[in-house]
Design an enzyme around this catalytic site. Structure first.
Site, PDB file in Angstrom:
ATOM      1  N   HIS A  20       0.865  -1.196   0.000  1.00 28.15           N
ATOM      2  CA  HIS A  20       0.000   0.000   0.000  1.00 28.15           C
ATOM      3  C   HIS A  20       0.890   1.231   0.000  1.00 28.15           C
ATOM      4  O   HIS A  20       1.739   1.382   0.892  1.00 28.15           O
ATOM      5  CB  HIS A  20      -0.880   0.019   1.248  1.00 28.15           C
ATOM      6  N   GLU A 197      -8.490 -11.644   7.152  1.00 30.28           N
ATOM      7  CA  GLU A 197      -7.324 -11.149   7.887  1.00 30.28           C
ATOM      8  C   GLU A 197      -7.566 -11.301   9.396  1.00 30.28           C
ATOM      9  O   GLU A 197      -6.647 -11.514  10.164  1.00 30.28           O
ATOM     10  CB  GLU A 197      -7.092  -9.674   7.510  1.00 30.28           C
TER      11      GLU A 197
END
Ligand SMILES: CNc1ncnc2c1ncn2[C@@H]1O[C@H](COP(=O)(O)O)[C@@H](O)[C@H]1O
Ligand SMILES: [Zn+2]
Length: 335
Positions: A20, A197
């Protein structure tokens, strides 16, 4: 041993497929951006990334980081530095991802944000190939998600290779965003999704898998249903060991779910996630995997080489990368 392993992991050619942009700002880049903002936002100089994180304290960090990249020139600096740093760490092919963002004060729009990142990606570089994955945030409304896909279509010819689902794992619902992903897929974009996650995400796993994602991020918690389907469809998993440990979604490196993937020979790619926030670059992720699972240089090379299969680029690019990898190995004295 450990010093030469570090060196081997830097020299080893690598692909980075899960990074990211705003989570990848190094301390030096943060300082450079704070300096640019010191007249308007002096308080940013006091901002520090904490040593200890939880999932709950991780996402709010971006409230600060986003103030550093709230104008197009800062976004350009951030993107250029992040790419240079990955290149210096031996990354030969990078798929950088980011969520387009606007800021009314500086006049930045999602379109000018995206244009800023893509213009940096387009700068000529000898040492690294860079592509872009556009992210849809779980907090996005269906309209905002559609807007991201429309931007992807407008800028498709400029290195956007896929769409990602990311963002605060405790918020949002995939069902709201599904039409946007389906539109992207109908227009030929592959999809990668942050997947299971945290344990609470498991309820929506069947919905995420139902759109046939091309890759999955993390896939930390897999029940029998998910594992069978992911193995059957051979969906590569983007693995971020440091990220998972620091966000406390796995307890120890030894217990990391990459162990099962190694045992079952399921494809995975070692990635950093947010190298700035977690202080770990890609060579360090290779070193960690090597030390935790007692891998040989040969096995590390194979993990890196096989990662090329999962990139969102054409066969020609894949073959060029494979040639580069094999030529590097021929000339290396470390095997
Ligand atoms: C630790 N695991 C994670 N799980 C989910 N989403 C994450 C993430 N790490 C980062 N992001 C997502 O990436 C954004 C920052 O980069 P960009 O502004 O897009 O460049 C974060 O705001 C979050 O939405
Ligand atoms: Zn991520």
């Amino acid at each position: 041993m450990s010093c030469s392993l570090s060196n081997f992991c830097v020299q080893l050619p690598k692909v980075e497929l899960h990074a990211h942009l705003n989570g990848s700002l190094s301390p030096a880049t943060m300082r450079e951006l704070v300096e640019r903002k010191k007249a308007t936002k002096p308080e940013l100089a006091n901002f520090r990334i904490p040593d200890s994180l939880e999932m709950e304290s991780f996402f709010p960090l971006f409230k600060f980081i986003y103030q550093l990249t709230d104008d197009v020139e800062s976004v350009r600096i951030a993107a250029r530095n992040v790419i240079d740093e990955f290149a210096r760490d031996g990354v030969k092919y990078l798929e950088l991802r980011s969520t387009p963002r606007k800021n009314e004060e500086t006049g930045m729009t999602k379109r000018t944000y995206l244009n800023a990142v893509l213009s940096v990606i387009e700068e000529p570089r000898q040492d690294i190939v860079v592509k872009f994955i556009i992210s849809i945030d779980r907090r996005n409304t269906p309209e905002e998600a559609q807007e991201v896909v429309d931007l992807a279509l407008d800028f498709q010819s400029r290195g956007i290779v896929a769409i990602d689902l990311c963002g605060d794992v405790h918020t949002g619902s995939f069902e709201n965003l599904r039409p946007a992903f389906e539109k992207a897929q109908a227009n030929g974009f592959p999809v990668t999704l942050h997947f299971n996650e945290i344990r609470e995400n498991m309820v929506e796993a069947p919905a995420l898998l139902s759109i046939c994602p091309n890759r999955l991020g993390h896939a930390t918690y897999l029940d029998d249903y998910c594992r069978k389907l992911i193995y059957k469809e051979n969906i590569p998993i983007e693995i971020c060991m440091t990220s998972n440990l620091l966000c406390k979604t796995v307890n120890t490196y030894e217990e990391h779910h990459i162990r099962e993937l190694l045992n079952d020979k399921h494809p995975f790619i070692l990635c950093t996630d947010d190298k700035g926030v977690f202080f770990s670059d890609l060579s360090n992720e290779y070193k960690l995997a090597c030390e935790t699972f007692k891998l040989t240089h040969e096995e590390l090379f194979e993990i890196s080489l096989r990662s090329i299969d999962a990139i969102f680029s054409d066969e020609k690019t894949k073959n060029e990368l494979r040639q580069h990898w094999l030529a590097w190995k021929e000339n290396s004295k470390d095997f």
